[in-house]
Write a protein that holds these residues in place. Structure first.
Motif, PDB file in Angstrom:
ATOM      1  N   ILE A 118       0.858  -1.398   0.022  1.00  0.00           N
ATOM      2  CA  ILE A 118      -0.090   0.134  -0.053  1.00  0.00           C
ATOM      3  C   ILE A 118       0.819   1.088  -0.029  1.00  0.00           C
ATOM      4  CG2 ILE A 118      -1.586   1.438   1.221  1.00  0.00           C
ATOM      5  CD1 ILE A 118      -2.860  -1.178   2.287  1.00  0.00           C
ATOM      6  N   VAL A 119       2.053   1.303   0.694  1.00  0.00           N
ATOM      7  CA  VAL A 119       2.927   2.426   1.000  1.00  0.00           C
ATOM      8  C   VAL A 119       3.448   2.537  -0.450  1.00  0.00           C
ATOM      9  CG1 VAL A 119       4.983   3.272   1.561  1.00  0.00           C
ATOM     10  CG2 VAL A 119       3.249   2.111   3.397  1.00  0.00           C
ATOM     11  N   TYR A 120       3.916   1.537  -1.224  1.00  0.00           N
ATOM     12  CA  TYR A 120       4.434   2.011  -2.632  1.00  0.00           C
ATOM     13  C   TYR A 120       3.680   2.186  -3.502  1.00  0.00           C
ATOM     14  CZ  TYR A 120       9.252   0.468  -1.444  1.00  0.00           C
ATOM     15  OH  TYR A 120      10.719   0.681  -0.947  1.00  0.00           O
ATOM     16  N   GLY A 121       2.306   1.458  -3.274  1.00  0.00           N
ATOM     17  CA  GLY A 121       1.252   2.091  -4.228  1.00  0.00           C
ATOM     18  C   GLY A 121       0.809   3.409  -4.023  1.00  0.00           C
ATOM     19  N   ALA A 122       1.063   4.169  -2.778  1.00  0.00           N
ATOM     20  CA  ALA A 122       0.908   5.420  -2.776  1.00  0.00           C
ATOM     21  C   ALA A 122       1.773   6.212  -3.809  1.00  0.00           C
ATOM     22  CB  ALA A 122       0.975   6.106  -1.287  1.00  0.00           C
ATOM     23  N   ARG A 123       3.012   5.764  -3.944  1.00  0.00           N
ATOM     24  CA  ARG A 123       4.019   6.542  -4.892  1.00  0.00           C
ATOM     25  C   ARG A 123       3.389   6.454  -6.529  1.00  0.00           C
ATOM     26  NH1 ARG A 123      10.229   4.758  -3.918  1.00  0.00           N
ATOM     27  NH2 ARG A 123      10.650   6.103  -2.302  1.00  0.00           N
ATOM     28  N   VAL A 124       2.650   5.321  -6.905  1.00  0.00           N
ATOM     29  CA  VAL A 124       2.285   5.038  -8.182  1.00  0.00           C
ATOM     30  C   VAL A 124       0.919   6.036  -8.201  1.00  0.00           C
ATOM     31  CG1 VAL A 124       1.007   3.561  -9.833  1.00  0.00           C
ATOM     32  CG2 VAL A 124       3.063   2.834  -8.396  1.00  0.00           C
ATOM     33  N   SER A 125       0.005   6.210  -7.200  1.00  0.00           N
ATOM     34  CA  SER A 125      -1.076   6.966  -7.419  1.00  0.00           C
ATOM     35  C   SER A 125      -0.852   8.429  -7.419  1.00  0.00           C
ATOM     36  CB  SER A 125      -1.967   6.530  -6.195  1.00  0.00           C
ATOM     37  OG  SER A 125      -2.494   5.096  -6.397  1.00  0.00           O
ATOM     38  N   LEU A 126      -0.159   8.919  -6.203  1.00  0.00           N
ATOM     39  CA  LEU A 126       0.324  10.172  -6.366  1.00  0.00           C
ATOM     40  C   LEU A 126       1.087  10.672  -7.590  1.00  0.00           C
ATOM     41  CD1 LEU A 126       0.853  10.703  -2.467  1.00  0.00           C
ATOM     42  CD2 LEU A 126      -1.115  11.151  -3.609  1.00  0.00           C
ATOM     43  N   GLY A 127       2.139   9.810  -7.915  1.00  0.00           N
ATOM     44  CA  GLY A 127       2.858  10.222  -8.982  1.00  0.00           C
ATOM     45  C   GLY A 127       1.972  10.363 -10.325  1.00  0.00           C
ATOM     46  N   VAL A 128       1.093   9.366 -10.745  1.00  0.00           N
ATOM     47  CA  VAL A 128       0.239   9.682 -11.933  1.00  0.00           C
ATOM     48  C   VAL A 128      -0.732  10.692 -11.700  1.00  0.00           C
ATOM     49  CG1 VAL A 128      -1.469   8.374 -13.018  1.00  0.00           C
ATOM     50  CG2 VAL A 128       0.532   7.122 -12.363  1.00  0.00           C
ATOM     51  N   GLY A 129      -1.190  11.046 -10.393  1.00  0.00           N
ATOM     52  CA  GLY A 129      -2.307  11.793 -10.002  1.00  0.00           C
ATOM     53  C   GLY A 129      -1.634  13.366 -10.402  1.00  0.00           C
ATOM     54  N   LEU A 130      -0.301  13.660  -9.822  1.00  0.00           N
ATOM     55  CA  LEU A 130       0.439  14.747 -10.132  1.00  0.00           C
ATOM     56  C   LEU A 130       0.776  14.893 -11.585  1.00  0.00           C
ATOM     57  CD1 LEU A 130       2.331  15.172  -6.978  1.00  0.00           C
ATOM     58  CD2 LEU A 130       0.208  16.122  -7.364  1.00  0.00           C
ATOM     59  N   VAL A 131       1.520  14.070 -12.147  1.00  0.00           N
ATOM     60  CA  VAL A 131       1.875  14.332 -13.482  1.00  0.00           C
ATOM     61  C   VAL A 131       0.493  14.270 -14.562  1.00  0.00           C
ATOM     62  CG1 VAL A 131       3.371  13.160 -15.299  1.00  0.00           C
ATOM     63  CG2 VAL A 131       4.055  13.034 -13.044  1.00  0.00           C
ATOM     64  N   ALA A 132      -0.427  13.484 -14.566  1.00  0.00           N
ATOM     65  CA  ALA A 132      -1.289  13.220 -15.363  1.00  0.00           C
ATOM     66  C   ALA A 132      -2.119  14.722 -15.029  1.00  0.00           C
ATOM     67  CB  ALA A 132      -2.176  12.352 -15.291  1.00  0.00           C
ATOM     68  N   THR A 133      -2.230  15.285 -14.105  1.00  0.00           N
ATOM     69  CA  THR A 133      -2.948  16.558 -13.826  1.00  0.00           C
ATOM     70  C   THR A 133      -2.160  17.774 -14.409  1.00  0.00           C
ATOM     71  OG1 THR A 133      -3.907  15.775 -11.778  1.00  0.00           O
ATOM     72  CG2 THR A 133      -3.770  18.120 -12.162  1.00  0.00           C
ATOM     73  N   LEU A 134      -0.810  17.728 -14.216  1.00  0.00           N
ATOM     74  CA  LEU A 134      -0.051  19.032 -14.545  1.00  0.00           C
ATOM     75  C   LEU A 134      -0.079  18.883 -16.201  1.00  0.00           C
ATOM     76  CD1 LEU A 134       2.941  18.849 -12.196  1.00  0.00           C
ATOM     77  CD2 LEU A 134       1.115  20.368 -12.379  1.00  0.00           C
ATOM     78  N   LEU A 135      -0.040  17.515 -16.712  1.00  0.00           N
ATOM     79  CA  LEU A 135      -0.130  17.563 -18.351  1.00  0.00           C
ATOM     80  C   LEU A 135      -1.549  18.093 -18.677  1.00  0.00           C
ATOM     81  CD1 LEU A 135       1.096  16.491 -21.111  1.00  0.00           C
ATOM     82  CD2 LEU A 135       0.084  14.334 -20.619  1.00  0.00           C
ATOM     83  N   THR A 136      -2.416  17.603 -18.163  1.00  0.00           N
ATOM     84  CA  THR A 136      -3.807  18.077 -18.475  1.00  0.00           C
ATOM     85  C   THR A 136      -4.210  19.397 -18.462  1.00  0.00           C
ATOM     86  OG1 THR A 136      -4.671  15.821 -17.885  1.00  0.00           O
ATOM     87  CG2 THR A 136      -6.185  17.716 -17.685  1.00  0.00           C
ATOM     88  N   VAL A 137      -3.616  20.235 -17.286  1.00  0.00           N
ATOM     89  CA  VAL A 137      -3.803  21.513 -17.146  1.00  0.00           C
ATOM     90  C   VAL A 137      -3.170  22.306 -18.088  1.00  0.00           C
ATOM     91  CG1 VAL A 137      -3.396  23.355 -15.506  1.00  0.00           C
ATOM     92  CG2 VAL A 137      -4.538  21.175 -14.455  1.00  0.00           C
ATOM     93  N   SER A 194      -8.747  14.318 -20.498  1.00  0.00           N
ATOM     94  CA  SER A 194      -8.959  15.374 -19.433  1.00  0.00           C
ATOM     95  C   SER A 194      -8.869  16.739 -19.967  1.00  0.00           C
ATOM     96  CB  SER A 194      -8.342  15.010 -18.094  1.00  0.00           C
ATOM     97  OG  SER A 194      -8.624  13.508 -17.761  1.00  0.00           O
ATOM     98  N   TRP A 195      -8.034  17.079 -20.798  1.00  0.00           N
ATOM     99  CA  TRP A 195      -7.593  18.459 -20.846  1.00  0.00           C
ATOM    100  C   TRP A 195      -8.837  19.227 -21.527  1.00  0.00           C
ATOM    101  CZ3 TRP A 195      -8.474  20.470 -25.759  1.00  0.00           C
ATOM    102  CH2 TRP A 195      -8.601  19.744 -27.000  1.00  0.00           C
ATOM    103  N   ALA A 196      -9.757  18.581 -22.151  1.00  0.00           N
ATOM    104  CA  ALA A 196     -10.832  19.410 -22.716  1.00  0.00           C
ATOM    105  C   ALA A 196     -11.534  20.120 -21.943  1.00  0.00           C
ATOM    106  CB  ALA A 196     -11.742  18.319 -23.857  1.00  0.00           C
ATOM    107  N   SER A 197     -11.841  19.509 -20.703  1.00  0.00           N
ATOM    108  CA  SER A 197     -12.757  20.236 -19.857  1.00  0.00           C
ATOM    109  C   SER A 197     -12.153  21.395 -19.093  1.00  0.00           C
ATOM    110  CB  SER A 197     -13.168  19.240 -18.676  1.00  0.00           C
ATOM    111  OG  SER A 197     -11.913  18.842 -18.083  1.00  0.00           O
ATOM    112  N   VAL A 198     -10.647  21.369 -19.121  1.00  0.00           N
ATOM    113  CA  VAL A 198      -9.888  22.494 -18.434  1.00  0.00           C
ATOM    114  C   VAL A 198     -10.118  23.641 -19.521  1.00  0.00           C
ATOM    115  CG1 VAL A 198      -7.563  23.081 -17.723  1.00  0.00           C
ATOM    116  CG2 VAL A 198      -8.395  21.106 -17.166  1.00  0.00           C
ATOM    117  N   ALA A 199      -9.844  23.184 -20.810  1.00  0.00           N
ATOM    118  CA  ALA A 199      -9.785  24.126 -21.896  1.00  0.00           C
ATOM    119  C   ALA A 199     -11.321  24.847 -22.101  1.00  0.00           C
ATOM    120  CB  ALA A 199      -9.638  23.477 -23.302  1.00  0.00           C
ATOM    121  N   ARG A 200     -12.088  24.122 -21.830  1.00  0.00           N
ATOM    122  CA  ARG A 200     -13.594  24.659 -21.726  1.00  0.00           C
ATOM    123  C   ARG A 200     -13.847  25.951 -20.725  1.00  0.00           C
ATOM    124  NH1 ARG A 200     -18.881  21.181 -22.739  1.00  0.00           N
ATOM    125  NH2 ARG A 200     -18.201  21.617 -24.822  1.00  0.00           N
TER     126      ARG A 200
END
Length: 319
Positions: free
Chosen positions: A107-126, A185-191
């Motif tokens: 679970i602890v190592y899974g937090a790395r994956v979830s937070l990493g994907v969440g932050l990187v994908a969100t920054l790319l989307t935004v 996900s980027w389309a909703s931000v763009a709108r």
């Protein structure tokens, strides 16, 4: 004029000056921070998020404490004689999975994956959404028409079907997951950004910048972008938990990271056959996902109310 009257007027003038000084410099960002720090739920959620981030960063410390690497299989110690996962104990604090691996460490190592994907994908989307929204809203005309139709097309595409198709062409992995989430996900931000830019571009200071000879790029990124940044930050904080859930969903369907990489969605999928005999196998990864997304959502709500207190007042009136 008497001495007493002069003294009263002097005190009033001094009080007015002090009030002006207290108001001076209280811009929207400072006001938002003052509102946010008085929101107990948002502060507690922020503390929980920081703790989750700290746990992810110091994941190797849990390996040193427990002595169990995340992918190490303990067939004798971690499984019952019937081959079932063992429950929480002093050896395995949160129990083991179907292969005898320590659930806590995974679970602890899974937090790395979830937070990493969440932050990187969100920054790319935004980043993509802000660029497209700025261009569409400010340039207008043909550019706005083309980009607006592109946004409509992306929002109408069935996400999971295209994700399955992409995975069938390529191999599932971290990069594919981030790209798929970012693309849909980027389309909703763009709108959202486009709508804000359309209302800002006609204001007086934009016309003044044009009259002074400022180019389109300077006006877009110097004069307009700072004025939509608050809305972008609010949407970003609310988008991170959505991305984390989407990543866990893809892993649950077998479209995300592949075993043996620890991943909350994959762990929940693996526990599907054992929920009656090993409740901890399902509950603890699910709780990790729930607590993380709930903390981000509550913090995002606090940030939204801090930047736009009217939304909170409208909600209270409706109640």
């Amino acid at each position: 004029m008497t001495v007493g009257t002069r003294a009263v007027e002097s005190e009033r003038a001094e009080a007015t000056l002090q009030g002006a000084k207290s108001i001076e410099g209280r811009g929207p960002w400072k006001l938002a921070w003052q509102r946010l720090r008085h929101d107990r739920i948002a502060i507690i959620s922020g503390i929980v998020i920081l703790l989750i981030i700290a746990v992810a960063i110091f994941a190797p410390v849990f390996v040193l404490i427990t002595g169990h690497p995340p992918n190490e299989q303990y067939h004798q110690l971690g499984l019952t004689p019937d081959g079932l996962p063992r429950g929480p104990s002093s050896t395995f604090w949160l129990g083991t999975d179907d292969l005898g691996r320590d659930i806590l460490v995974r679970i602890v190592y899974g937090a790395r994956v979830s937070l990493g994907v969440g932050l990187v994908a969100t920054l790319l989307t935004v980043a993509i959404g802000v660029l497209v929204g700025l261009a569409a809203g400010f340039l207008g005309g043909v550019v706005d028409t083309i980009l607006a139709r592109l946004v409509d097309v992306v929002l109408s595409v069935p996400f999971l079907l295209v994700a399955i198709a992409l995975v069938s062409i390529t191999s599932p992995g971290l990069t594919v997951t981030i790209l798929v989430i970012g693309f849909f996900s980027w389309a909703s931000v763009a709108r959202i950004v486009r709508g804000q830019v359309l209302s800002i571009r006609e204001r007086e200071y934009i016309e003044a910048a044009r009259s002074l000879g400022s180019g389109n790029l300077r006006i877009m990124f110097v004069d307009i972008l700072p004025n939509v940044l608050a809305q972008v930050i609010v949407y970003t904080t609310l988008l991170i938990p959505v991305v984390i859930v989407v990543q866990a969903t893809l892993s649950f369907l077998g479209l995300g990271l592949q075993p043996p990489t620890p991943d909350w969605g994959g762990m929940i999928a693996e526990s599907g056959s054992y929920y009656r005999v090993a409740w901890w196998f399902t509950v603890f990864p699910g709780l990790a996902l729930l607590i993380t997304t709930l903390a981000f959502n509550l913090f995002g709500d606090g940030v939204r109310d801090a930047f736009d207190p009217r939304s909170q007042q409208l909600t209270q009136k409706d109640d």
